[in-house]
Scaffold this active site. Structure first.
Site, PDB file in Angstrom:
ATOM      1  N   LYS A   1      38.844 113.480  36.711  1.00 22.55           N
ATOM      2  CA  LYS A   1      40.013 113.667  35.848  1.00 22.55           C
ATOM      3  C   LYS A   1      39.612 114.513  34.653  1.00 22.55           C
ATOM      4  O   LYS A   1      38.428 114.646  34.352  1.00 22.55           O
ATOM      5  CB  LYS A   1      40.557 112.321  35.382  1.00 22.55           C
ATOM      6  CG  LYS A   1      39.599 111.542  34.519  1.00 22.55           C
ATOM      7  CD  LYS A   1      40.130 110.154  34.267  1.00 22.55           C
ATOM      8  CE  LYS A   1      39.195 109.363  33.379  1.00 22.55           C
ATOM      9  NZ  LYS A   1      39.003 109.951  32.045  1.00 22.55           N
TER      10      LYS A   1
ATOM     11  N   ASP B   1      35.163 111.268  34.174  1.00 25.93           N
ATOM     12  CA  ASP B   1      35.704 112.255  33.242  1.00 25.93           C
ATOM     13  C   ASP B   1      34.966 113.563  33.541  1.00 25.93           C
ATOM     14  O   ASP B   1      33.726 113.575  33.588  1.00 25.93           O
ATOM     15  CB  ASP B   1      35.428 111.753  31.813  1.00 25.93           C
ATOM     16  CG  ASP B   1      36.425 112.229  30.780  1.00 25.93           C
ATOM     17  OD1 ASP B   1      37.621 112.404  31.117  1.00 25.93           O
ATOM     18  OD2 ASP B   1      36.017 112.432  29.613  1.00 25.93           O
TER      19      ASP B   1
ATOM     20  N   ASP C   1      34.794 105.597  34.426  1.00 30.35           N
ATOM     21  CA  ASP C   1      33.997 106.474  33.556  1.00 30.35           C
ATOM     22  C   ASP C   1      32.684 105.852  33.069  1.00 30.35           C
ATOM     23  O   ASP C   1      32.345 105.955  31.882  1.00 30.35           O
ATOM     24  CB  ASP C   1      34.832 106.922  32.346  1.00 30.35           C
ATOM     25  CG  ASP C   1      36.056 107.732  32.730  1.00 30.35           C
ATOM     26  OD1 ASP C   1      36.326 107.889  33.931  1.00 30.35           O
ATOM     27  OD2 ASP C   1      36.767 108.202  31.815  1.00 30.35           O
TER      28      ASP C   1
ATOM     29  N   CYS D   1      40.265 105.283  28.224  1.00 27.47           N
ATOM     30  CA  CYS D   1      40.464 105.464  29.665  1.00 27.47           C
ATOM     31  C   CYS D   1      40.741 104.163  30.404  1.00 27.47           C
ATOM     32  O   CYS D   1      41.544 104.147  31.338  1.00 27.47           O
ATOM     33  CB  CYS D   1      39.298 106.240  30.253  1.00 27.47           C
ATOM     34  SG  CYS D   1      39.313 107.945  29.614  1.00 27.47           S
TER      35      CYS D   1
ATOM     36  N   HIS E   1      35.191 117.466  32.618  1.00 26.13           N
ATOM     37  CA  HIS E   1      35.819 118.542  31.851  1.00 26.13           C
ATOM     38  C   HIS E   1      35.157 119.900  32.069  1.00 26.13           C
ATOM     39  O   HIS E   1      33.921 119.981  32.131  1.00 26.13           O
ATOM     40  CB  HIS E   1      35.732 118.232  30.350  1.00 26.13           C
ATOM     41  CG  HIS E   1      36.464 117.005  29.920  1.00 26.13           C
ATOM     42  ND1 HIS E   1      37.776 116.767  30.248  1.00 26.13           N
ATOM     43  CD2 HIS E   1      36.070 115.942  29.169  1.00 26.13           C
ATOM     44  CE1 HIS E   1      38.157 115.614  29.708  1.00 26.13           C
ATOM     45  NE2 HIS E   1      37.144 115.085  29.060  1.00 26.13           N
TER      46      HIS E   1
ATOM     47  N   HIS F   1      31.890 116.577  25.796  1.00 26.38           N
ATOM     48  CA  HIS F   1      31.372 115.465  26.599  1.00 26.38           C
ATOM     49  C   HIS F   1      31.784 115.656  28.058  1.00 26.38           C
ATOM     50  O   HIS F   1      32.768 116.338  28.354  1.00 26.38           O
ATOM     51  CB  HIS F   1      31.914 114.123  26.079  1.00 26.38           C
ATOM     52  CG  HIS F   1      33.406 113.998  26.251  1.00 26.38           C
ATOM     53  ND1 HIS F   1      34.302 114.564  25.370  1.00 26.38           N
ATOM     54  CD2 HIS F   1      34.156 113.407  27.211  1.00 26.38           C
ATOM     55  CE1 HIS F   1      35.530 114.319  25.775  1.00 26.38           C
ATOM     56  NE2 HIS F   1      35.483 113.629  26.904  1.00 26.38           N
TER      57      HIS F   1
END
Ligand code: VGL
Ligand code: ZN
Length: 213
Positions: free
Chosen positions: A111, A52, A10, A156, A54, A86
């Site tokens: 993820k 990351d 990340d 993470c 989302h 974020h």
């Protein structure tokens, strides 16, 4: 020699200076990452990264619950810290850091795509219900040893390392290539202790280079 991969966790704009969930000194992980990338590529090791990633209305976002960022509650039946919005898919904030040597990265694993549950580990969601493609990729490439660094130490990086150990990998962590959120001051040192207690070996970049000449 066992097959090894460098796993960059990340290293994204939103966790760096000016980002939505900026981690103190997050950018300073980039030079360490690039040095390790060079080191690994010289030896033929794989280089992989997690991101990351989302959806716009992810359940880990405080905005979805009308609560303050960094407050705590529950998501998917699990304790949850609610974060500022974020790493929204395809946003600038979700992009890997522009100074990271991205051309050297062999594969990137997303993820946190399921809006119903958060996902700190690059291997599993926080309920261990679903798996990313990372473990399968590493298995396909015969990789049994990982070198991990990135963001954030206390989320993470920690959960990725703990899952990797559970999955049976030999895990090394480059500590100066990690920075933490530190909602409380001891979170990052505690996370390093948790990783070491679970079986990870901790190195600084200099230690790693000296002991793996
Ligand atoms: C992370 C909080 C929320 C991380 C991701 O990459 O450590 N932390 N989402
Ligand atoms: Zn997130």
């Amino acid at each position: 020699m066992t097959q090894r991969a460098l796993l960059l966790v990340d290293i994204q704009n939103d966790f760096c200076a000016g980002g939505a969930l900026a981690v103190a000194e997050g950018d300073s992980t980039v030079d360490i990452a690039n040095a390790m990338i060079t080191w690994c590529k010289t030896r033929g090791d794989a280089v992989v990264a997690s991101q990351d990633w989302h959806p716009l209305h992810h359940g880990s976002f405080a905005s979805q619950h009308n609560v303050e960022p960094f407050s705590t509650g529950e998501l998917a039946g699990l304790p949850q810290t609610f974060w500022p919005d974020h790493c929204v898919q395809d946003s600038e904030g979700a992009a890997l850091h522009p100074l990271l040597n991205q051309r050297a990265i062999d594969a990137v694993f997303h993820k946190g795509e399921n809006p119903q549950i958060d996902s700190y580990s690059a291997f599993f969601d926080n309920g261990q219900r679903q798996q990313t493609a990372l473990h399968g990729w590493l298995q396909q490439h015969g990789i049994r040893e990982l070198v991990v660094l990135g963001l954030a130490t206390d989320y993470c990086v920690k959960f990725t390392v703990l899952d990797a150990l559970t999955l049976g990998y030999d895990v090394n962590v480059i500590t100066d290539g990690c920075r933490g959120v530190n909602l409380t001051a001891q979170d990052s040192p505690q996370a390093f202790m948790d990783m070491a207690a679970a079986g990870a070996t901790l190195y600084t970049l200099a230690d790693w280079q000296e002991t793996h000449a």
